[in-house]
Design a protein around this motif. Structure first.
Motif, PDB file in Angstrom:
ATOM      1  N   UNK A   1      37.532  41.534  45.044  1.00 31.16           N
ATOM      2  CA  UNK A   1      38.075  41.112  46.340  1.00 31.16           C
ATOM      3  C   UNK A   1      36.981  40.404  47.153  1.00 31.16           C
TER       4      UNK A   1
ATOM      5  N   UNK B   1      35.968  36.731  44.700  1.00 34.22           N
ATOM      6  CA  UNK B   1      36.856  35.846  43.917  1.00 34.22           C
ATOM      7  C   UNK B   1      36.678  34.369  44.225  1.00 34.22           C
ATOM      8  N   UNK B   2      36.320  34.047  45.467  1.00 31.85           N
ATOM      9  CA  UNK B   2      36.164  32.613  45.769  1.00 31.85           C
ATOM     10  C   UNK B   2      34.981  32.013  44.995  1.00 31.85           C
TER      11      UNK B   2
ATOM     12  N   UNK C   1      38.455  30.880  42.477  1.00 26.20           N
ATOM     13  CA  UNK C   1      39.851  31.277  42.696  1.00 26.20           C
ATOM     14  C   UNK C   1      40.243  31.121  44.165  1.00 26.20           C
ATOM     15  N   UNK C   2      41.445  30.614  44.414  1.00 29.21           N
ATOM     16  CA  UNK C   2      41.971  30.677  45.778  1.00 29.21           C
ATOM     17  C   UNK C   2      42.989  31.828  45.870  1.00 29.21           C
ATOM     18  N   UNK C   3      43.573  32.011  47.054  1.00 26.90           N
ATOM     19  CA  UNK C   3      44.440  33.178  47.277  1.00 26.90           C
ATOM     20  C   UNK C   3      45.715  33.137  46.434  1.00 26.90           C
ATOM     21  N   UNK C   4      46.283  31.933  46.245  1.00 22.07           N
ATOM     22  CA  UNK C   4      47.486  31.856  45.404  1.00 22.07           C
ATOM     23  C   UNK C   4      47.171  32.276  43.974  1.00 22.07           C
TER      24      UNK C   4
ATOM     25  N   UNK D   1      44.602  34.236  42.877  1.00 18.09           N
ATOM     26  CA  UNK D   1      44.311  35.670  42.749  1.00 18.09           C
ATOM     27  C   UNK D   1      45.599  36.485  42.821  1.00 18.09           C
ATOM     28  N   UNK D   2      46.498  36.103  43.736  1.00 22.73           N
ATOM     29  CA  UNK D   2      47.774  36.823  43.841  1.00 22.73           C
ATOM     30  C   UNK D   2      48.567  36.683  42.540  1.00 22.73           C
TER      31      UNK D   2
END
Lengths: 127, 127, 127, 127
Positions: free
Chosen positions: C22, C25-26, C30-33, C35-36
């Motif tokens: 958490x 991740x960036x 990775x972006x939020x979409x 990772x989700x």
């Protein structure tokens, strides 16, 4: 169940145990009372309390105060738990439990098992 | 620790216990062996195995085969665990453990505690 | 909330994310979409479904079917996700997503950060 | 990976998301950036930090400082997050985020879905 109680339930923390530890704790010499004690300590640490007394542990377990004292001593002696002196930002000393020794011992166990598996496999190939 | 073993560690599942259950299991009449047995069953269910034998449980615990048989019977008799008959898509019957009875009993306990607290509070206000 | 619904809530699975992932991740690009999407895949794998279609992913996300197709391709191309062919016990082939590439990349990142920290510390000591 | 780093990995906390929330967050009007922001806040709360600035959030996300400010305001306005004034034991006031509004909204959503399902079932029986 009332709404405020339900919200309390939903917003509570979860204590997590790695599935591999659940599978192999007896190989570390841990019994169920000892593993549960470590989970209680983990739960206290999660809440920001790095120390708990045998009495506090006893209130959550089926063990007496004396049994909890012995159990904690045994865990420290077996190098599965450590009790360290720390100081907070104002310099006040306090004692803190740490589960790092457990993880170190567990890494060693997994390494050893991996080694045995590869030896077994290579002896099978040679045989 | 070798890389492939580390990846195995990182990609393993975590078994989660609600912090409230860890705090109150003794009030449900559970001891540490019984709670650990429930966690093992939860872990098997997470892996898609809804059934495990007393022998499989015994291999992961410090208890003998016979002790595990007795423990599982007691949990079912105390309505903290259920064993249901299910059928898969091809109609084959199988037995499946469920922890739903545990959660129902736990809701009742939390309700009861909440009720006692509010009674206590109102009697304090009245007194 | 009715009792049966509450039991459903209490007996549901928890999806776990390592706090370190958490936090970093960036740094893996990775972006939020993305990772989700990986968390949704993890959740499906936890339920025993090793494969999901872009349509199934789209139903749970704010993205369209096409956007999910692109996102999954990008994750595979970036070596953060893999899609492997497996065969079940009856020999039937199926496709299975695996998050192992994510963990391998994450180990490398942590190693690199550790290396930079020690280099930085030793250059400070030398300087 | 070096041993001390591995121990750090093994002793890290896990952030948990209820599988039901992962399945239904879009029905609460949440998008992926917003859910990830809530997970970051949860992670901070787990670490004992009940407050974080838009800047701190921005450092962990792909969003700018300004975007994080807007996102946090929107979450509070949509009653999915609250920012409360608390005082510590020495009487010092501080601000604390709470995810309780999210859980209250989520209970309402699940109640509503349950209600729709039972209505649908009874109209099917009548029809």
């Amino acid at each position: 169940m009332k709404k405020n109680q339900l919200v309390k339930w939903m917003s509570q923390k979860q204590v997590t145990i790695p599935a591999l530890l659940l599978e192999h704790y007896t190989e570390l010499g841990l019994n169920e009372h000892e593993l549960m004690a470590l989970l209680h300590i983990q739960s206290f640490i999660n809440e920001g309390d790095e120390f708990l007394t045998p009495m506090q542990l006893s209130e959550r377990m089926t063990l007496t105060h004396e049994e909890c004292t012995k159990l904690l001593s045994k865990l420290i002696r077996s190098q599965l738990l450590s009790l360290e002196k720390k100081s907070d930002e104002t310099g006040i000393l306090y004692e803190a439990y740490s589960l790092e020794p457990l993880w170190i011992r567990f890494i060693e166990l997994l390494d050893q098992k991996e080694h045995q598996t590869s030896q077994h496999e290579s002896s099978e190939l040679e045989g």
